[in-house]
Design a protein around this motif. Sequence first.
Motif, short mmCIF file in Angstrom:
data_model
loop_
_atom_site.label_atom_id
_atom_site.label_comp_id
_atom_site.label_asym_id
_atom_site.label_seq_id
_atom_site.Cartn_x
_atom_site.Cartn_y
_atom_site.Cartn_z
N ASN A 1 53.13 35.74 51.22
CA ASN A 1 53.77 36.66 52.16
C ASN A 1 54.13 37.98 51.49
OD1 ASN A 1 53.62 35.08 54.48
ND2 ASN A 1 55.48 33.98 53.95
N MET B 1 50.93 40.04 50.75
CA MET B 1 50.37 40.60 51.97
C MET B 1 51.21 41.77 52.47
SD MET B 1 49.17 39.17 55.70
CE MET B 1 48.72 37.64 55.04
N ARG B 2 52.52 41.62 52.49
CA ARG B 2 53.40 42.71 52.92
C ARG B 2 53.25 43.94 52.03
NH1 ARG B 2 58.50 40.87 55.99
NH2 ARG B 2 57.85 38.84 56.76
#
Length: 63
Positions: free
Chosen positions: A6, A9-10
């Motif tokens: 996460n 990806m962010r």
Amino acid sequence: MSDEFNMSMRKFLKQVGVTSQQAIEEAMRDADTSGKRYAVKAVITIEELDLTHEVTGEIQGQE
């Protein structure tokens, strides 16, 4: 999904957003964009996953 996934990806999506906005603003500063609309396309690919993701839209020129 894991926290590491996460976060990576962010971080990538933030980089895409910030650098894309800067590039578009720079291009528009150097052109007469008054009253014009521009077709826009962004493509993200991950070759190893056979992924191609395309987003299209429009950006209104500056007045």
